[in-house]
Design a protein around this motif. Structure first.
Motif, PDB file in Angstrom:
ATOM      1  N   ILE A  51       0.849  -1.207   0.000  1.00  0.00           N
ATOM      2  CA  ILE A  51       0.000   0.000   0.000  1.00  0.00           C
ATOM      3  C   ILE A  51       0.881   1.253   0.000  1.00  0.00           C
ATOM      4  O   ILE A  51       0.689   2.168  -0.814  1.00  0.00           O
ATOM      5  N   LEU A  52       1.877   1.278   0.890  1.00  0.00           N
ATOM      6  CA  LEU A  52       2.762   2.445   0.963  1.00  0.00           C
ATOM      7  C   LEU A  52       3.599   2.568  -0.310  1.00  0.00           C
ATOM      8  O   LEU A  52       3.847   3.677  -0.797  1.00  0.00           O
ATOM      9  N   ALA A  53       4.013   1.430  -0.874  1.00  0.00           N
ATOM     10  CA  ALA A  53       4.819   1.467  -2.102  1.00  0.00           C
ATOM     11  C   ALA A  53       3.995   2.041  -3.256  1.00  0.00           C
ATOM     12  O   ALA A  53       4.508   2.782  -4.101  1.00  0.00           O
ATOM     13  N   ILE A  54       2.713   1.723  -3.285  1.00  0.00           N
ATOM     14  CA  ILE A  54       1.843   2.258  -4.349  1.00  0.00           C
ATOM     15  C   ILE A  54       1.612   3.760  -4.154  1.00  0.00           C
ATOM     16  O   ILE A  54       1.852   4.560  -5.054  1.00  0.00           O
ATOM     17  N   THR A  55       1.168   4.136  -2.951  1.00  0.00           N
ATOM     18  CA  THR A  55       0.814   5.554  -2.754  1.00  0.00           C
ATOM     19  C   THR A  55       2.050   6.444  -2.771  1.00  0.00           C
ATOM     20  O   THR A  55       1.937   7.638  -3.019  1.00  0.00           O
ATOM     21  N   GLY A  56       3.228   5.855  -2.516  1.00  0.00           N
ATOM     22  CA  GLY A  56       4.457   6.639  -2.598  1.00  0.00           C
ATOM     23  C   GLY A  56       4.841   6.950  -4.037  1.00  0.00           C
ATOM     24  O   GLY A  56       5.626   7.853  -4.287  1.00  0.00           O
ATOM     25  N   ARG A  57       4.279   6.191  -4.994  1.00  0.00           N
ATOM     26  CA  ARG A  57       4.679   6.397  -6.384  1.00  0.00           C
ATOM     27  C   ARG A  57       3.615   7.065  -7.222  1.00  0.00           C
ATOM     28  O   ARG A  57       3.912   7.729  -8.209  1.00  0.00           O
ATOM     29  N   LEU A  58       2.347   6.877  -6.876  1.00  0.00           N
ATOM     30  CA  LEU A  58       1.288   7.506  -7.672  1.00  0.00           C
ATOM     31  C   LEU A  58       0.020   7.600  -6.835  1.00  0.00           C
ATOM     32  O   LEU A  58      -0.026   7.135  -5.694  1.00  0.00           O
ATOM     33  N   ARG A  59      -0.994   8.203  -7.417  1.00  0.00           N
ATOM     34  CA  ARG A  59      -2.263   8.377  -6.724  1.00  0.00           C
ATOM     35  C   ARG A  59      -3.296   7.487  -7.404  1.00  0.00           C
ATOM     36  O   ARG A  59      -3.840   7.843  -8.440  1.00  0.00           O
ATOM     37  N   PRO A  60      -3.540   6.279  -6.848  1.00  0.00           N
ATOM     38  CA  PRO A  60      -4.525   5.395  -7.485  1.00  0.00           C
ATOM     39  C   PRO A  60      -5.927   5.990  -7.381  1.00  0.00           C
ATOM     40  O   PRO A  60      -6.194   6.812  -6.503  1.00  0.00           O
ATOM     41  N   SER A  61      -6.815   5.575  -8.275  1.00  0.00           N
ATOM     42  CA  SER A  61      -8.205   6.031  -8.187  1.00  0.00           C
ATOM     43  C   SER A  61      -8.994   5.166  -7.207  1.00  0.00           C
ATOM     44  O   SER A  61     -10.148   5.480  -6.891  1.00  0.00           O
ATOM     45  N   MET A  62      -8.365   4.090  -6.729  1.00  0.00           N
ATOM     46  CA  MET A  62      -8.973   3.224  -5.715  1.00  0.00           C
ATOM     47  C   MET A  62      -7.855   2.357  -5.159  1.00  0.00           C
ATOM     48  O   MET A  62      -6.965   1.937  -5.913  1.00  0.00           O
ATOM     49  N   LEU A  63      -7.873   2.104  -3.858  1.00  0.00           N
ATOM     50  CA  LEU A  63      -6.870   1.210  -3.267  1.00  0.00           C
ATOM     51  C   LEU A  63      -7.494   0.599  -2.030  1.00  0.00           C
ATOM     52  O   LEU A  63      -7.490   1.188  -0.956  1.00  0.00           O
ATOM     53  N   GLU A  64      -8.067  -0.596  -2.219  1.00  0.00           N
ATOM     54  CA  GLU A  64      -8.889  -1.232  -1.195  1.00  0.00           C
ATOM     55  C   GLU A  64      -8.219  -2.490  -0.658  1.00  0.00           C
ATOM     56  O   GLU A  64      -7.496  -3.182  -1.381  1.00  0.00           O
ATOM     57  N   PHE A  65      -8.512  -2.789   0.590  1.00  0.00           N
ATOM     58  CA  PHE A  65      -7.921  -3.941   1.275  1.00  0.00           C
ATOM     59  C   PHE A  65      -9.026  -4.818   1.871  1.00  0.00           C
ATOM     60  O   PHE A  65     -10.026  -4.306   2.376  1.00  0.00           O
ATOM     61  N   MET A  66      -8.828  -6.126   1.798  1.00  0.00           N
ATOM     62  CA  MET A  66      -9.693  -7.085   2.496  1.00  0.00           C
ATOM     63  C   MET A  66      -8.799  -8.087   3.211  1.00  0.00           C
ATOM     64  O   MET A  66      -7.819  -8.557   2.619  1.00  0.00           O
ATOM     65  N   ASP A  67      -9.140  -8.458   4.451  1.00  0.00           N
ATOM     66  CA  ASP A  67      -8.341  -9.460   5.148  1.00  0.00           C
ATOM     67  C   ASP A  67      -8.864 -10.866   4.846  1.00  0.00           C
ATOM     68  O   ASP A  67      -9.805 -11.041   4.062  1.00  0.00           O
ATOM     69  N   ALA A  68      -8.240 -11.861   5.481  1.00  0.00           N
ATOM     70  CA  ALA A  68      -8.561 -13.265   5.184  1.00  0.00           C
ATOM     71  C   ALA A  68     -10.029 -13.580   5.447  1.00  0.00           C
ATOM     72  O   ALA A  68     -10.679 -14.283   4.654  1.00  0.00           O
ATOM     73  N   VAL A  69     -10.554 -13.080   6.549  1.00  0.00           N
ATOM     74  CA  VAL A  69     -11.961 -13.357   6.883  1.00  0.00           C
ATOM     75  C   VAL A  69     -12.868 -12.827   5.776  1.00  0.00           C
ATOM     76  O   VAL A  69     -13.783 -13.513   5.306  1.00  0.00           O
ATOM     77  N   ALA A  70     -12.596 -11.602   5.340  1.00  0.00           N
ATOM     78  CA  ALA A  70     -13.429 -10.982   4.303  1.00  0.00           C
ATOM     79  C   ALA A  70     -13.276 -11.718   2.964  1.00  0.00           C
ATOM     80  O   ALA A  70     -14.266 -11.954   2.262  1.00  0.00           O
ATOM     81  N   ILE A  71     -12.049 -12.068   2.627  1.00  0.00           N
ATOM     82  CA  ILE A  71     -11.819 -12.802   1.372  1.00  0.00           C
ATOM     83  C   ILE A  71     -12.649 -14.087   1.366  1.00  0.00           C
ATOM     84  O   ILE A  71     -13.357 -14.397   0.397  1.00  0.00           O
TER      85      ILE A  71
END
Lengths: 450, 450
Positions: free
Chosen positions: A231-251
């Motif tokens: 997540i930090l590697a992505i936002t450090g390089r560009l501004r995504p139009s969406m960046l969502e996370f789900m953990d194991a339970v949610a998956i």
């Protein structure tokens, strides 16, 4: 009451207990919701003003309500209060030249999006509940959503509004102008005020040109650490139009329902998108793929196909109902500055272990806003108590990490006990002074926020 | 006074009349500026708090001041007031991970831009005075600029702040989080409050990735009508990163100074830019060229060369000092919804004719914010009176067209007589109630806005 009914059109005032019952709660499902005096469903600003003049004169509390999809109990009925639902205020006009729309509060967020899309325009804020939540409620809570990581939140799109004040006075604030420094920024004060300062009867919204097709990246991770590093590697390089996370339970909960072939063994999954124009979306997606791989993703998948990308986005949106199949949810909304996200997620896992409750974490990861879902069985008093303990501890953790108890849902009644811990006594005092100045008799949404 | 000096470091409190003289006015150059008690130049929030605690106890008015570049007299000295200049509060820290900066108010806008650019980041708001105006003043006036047509104004970039209230209490509002719905949106209330509610001692700014190279379009028109038609044709098709207008007087004044080869016969000139990524900037420029041509431009020129584009942008920024060579300026800041721009410009010409004064119109055309420059000779009492009449009439015209008396400069003292006409008595009352709640003794910037 009779004097109020006389000044409203037939049917606007409802006292039928069966109908009232359906309006006592919002999605916070507060079991302690009160018994309201009546329900008012105005269709015009003038009627809202009539209601508030009456309520002000008779010192009757008014609980405003949009679509009732709030998750913090901001619309929970109070004893002897009037419920004021804006659901019948549903007009919208779109001006493609100024790229603005003027909407009444009862229109759903999705209806606003559809109305402006006809003109090739886009209203960005997109709460997961966008198909069922109202634009007035969005403004009242300063609602967020998935695209906020790039496009900001509701307040960034509200240029003006019409508000009915506690005594029934109607004021117009701002207007269809990108720039306006004339006087205090009152429009922005009412955004996020959760019905405690006035009732929003119209919003003037800033619109953007239609969003261009998005590229989508889906990545799975075997540890939370590698996922947050990505997540930090992505936002450090560009501004995504969406960046969502789900953990194991949610998956697993989503996979149980949708059978999409998600990796059930993963500790976390990211869904990231880019809407940079043309082939730049694919280029940004490639950068995000590389960031995920370098951060230790177990699997990374990228697609230019908008439908396929939308399917993963829908899967993420579906996480809350999917996890809800495991039990009743206490739905959290804590946010932290992005570098603290890993600590927040790890700390939430520790709280879950200590309180012996299942907590699934989904997150608008790119802006540090998480929704820990605390699963419990309300018929089990002990587990319910532990769930509520975890609920408070998660907010305390977010505050300790320099974060917020609510990123986009609002404080309502559910979270107000924790608000002083976040903002401190001086800000509470400041808040109280503004509240008292605008609503001296305290009739507007009493018990919410303050 | 002695009791205040004792609590401040040596040199922070200045009573030398020669030094004070340099702080009596801002760029509104109000001839009626008062004689202040003293000047305070604190370096820390604690010192600002000390000053306000003292001022509150002794009921001494405090006029806050950033770099003194304000154009509405918001920092004009008042008799027996303390002037509080934030010019020595100049710290900044940049966090590239959260893409935020925390800045003290005395830093100049350009210094903020340079500090964040070292991290590949961009702080968008760009008043024409960006090299000399302070970030604290920008926040206090909700300042705008040239890129606002695409990127919004200062409030869209302020995520949090530290404010010292009237009684010296220090509060922290918001923080480095894109989303925060916890309590009232107090951060946004203080943005644009022009020092009337508190003194901003720190701002947390949202930053964007560095802007990509811009394509630039320059077009000239033989009539105002064709120029405004081109503006609408451009904004109806895309969102330029800049869309500026200069009238014949401004074109000639700039050409007199810079000898760029501008068309002296043109009635108006547009300078438009696109910062869409990669070759999309050129593609958007092509659309803008076509829009200008179809609207009847006499000449259209387009360049991908950033330096050449910057030269035209600088020419536009230079219009105010260039026109100033013709005489003293009364600088207007009226804005209207974009479709009314033509009526505004035409109406301003009628006012100029009727009042027999020279008015040059330059504009951030894409967002409907214009700067009519009323040229006059202050030694000519009759002309000066007519200039002031025109000044008021232009504001009245903007209000009649559904616009604002100030798009980005603030109300200050110069425009406060017109504020009630724009917002109405109910909003003035609301404003007064908030002011009284936060500054019950009226010591903060008395005479400004209200």
């Amino acid at each position: 009451m009779k004097s109020l009914a006389e000044h409203l059109p037939a049917g606007a005032l409802v006292t039928d207990p069966d109908i009232l019952a359906g309006y006592r709660q919002d999605r916070a499902l507060d079991p302690d919701a009160g018994t309201p005096l009546a329900l008012v469903r105005p269709t015009t600003t003038e009627q809202v003003s009539t209601v508030l003049r009456w309520a002000h004169r008779h010192r009757v509390p008014v609980v405003p309500r949009g679509a009732g999809t709030g998750l913090s109990g901001g619309a929970t009925a109070q004893d002897r209060a009037l419920l004021l639902s804006t659901e019948r205020m549903r007009e919208i006009t779109v001006d493609p030249v100024t790229r603005t729309a003027v909407a009444q509060p009862g229109l759903l967020n999705a209806e606003v999006k559809r109305a402006v899309a006809k003109h090739g325009l886009w209203y960005p804020p997109d709460p997961s509940s966008f198909e069922i939540c109202s634009i007035g409620g969005n403004a009242a809570t300063n609602a967020g959503g998935l695209c906020c990581v790039k496009y900001g939140v509701t307040t960034d799109y509200v240029l003006g509004m019409e508000v009915v004040l506690a005594d029934g006075t109607v004021v117009r604030l701002g207007g269809p102008r990108l720039k306006d420094s004339a006087g205090l920024s009152l429009t922005k004060l009412f955004v996020g005020s959760e019905g405690t300062l006035g009732i929003i009867t119209e919003v003037t919204l800033r619109l953007l040109p239609a969003q261009t097709p998005q590229s989508t990246v889906v990545a799975t991770f075997s540890t939370i650490e590698t996922a947050t590093a990505a997540i930090l590697a992505i936002t450090g390089r560009l501004r995504p139009s969406m960046l969502e996370f789900m953990d194991a339970v949610a998956i697993n909960a989503v996979e149980d329902e949708l059978r999409m072939g998600l990796d059930r063994t993963a500790a976390g999954m990211l869904v990231a998108r880019s809407d940079a124009p043309g082939e730049h979306a694919a280029a940004e997606a490639a950068i995000m793929v590389e960031a995920c791989e370098k951060s230790g993703a177990t699997e990374v998948f990228s697609t230019e196909d908008p439908e396929e990308g939308e399917a993963f986005t829908a899967a993420r949106r579906f996480a809350i109902p999917a996890v809800e199949r495991r039990g009743t949810l206490l739905l959290e909304d804590v946010g932290v500055p992005l570098p603290r996200l890993g600590e927040l997620v790890t700390g939430i896992a520790e709280i879950a272990t200590r309180r012996a409750v299942l907590v699934s974490v989904i997150a608008h990861a790119g802006d540090g806003n998480t929704h820990p879902l605390i699963v419990h069985d309300p018929s089990d008093a002990d587990e319910t108590a532990r769930a509520h303990q975890a609920f408070g501890e998660i907010m305390a953790l977010a505050i300790a990490l320099g974060g917020t108890i609510t990123g986009e849902h609002g404080v309502g009644r559910l979270k107000k006990a924790w608000l002083p811990d976040q903002v401190g006594p001086e800000v509470m005092d400041l808040t109280r002074r503004i509240k008292d100045a605008l609503d001296p008799h305290g009739i507007l949404n009493p018990g919410a926020v303050l």
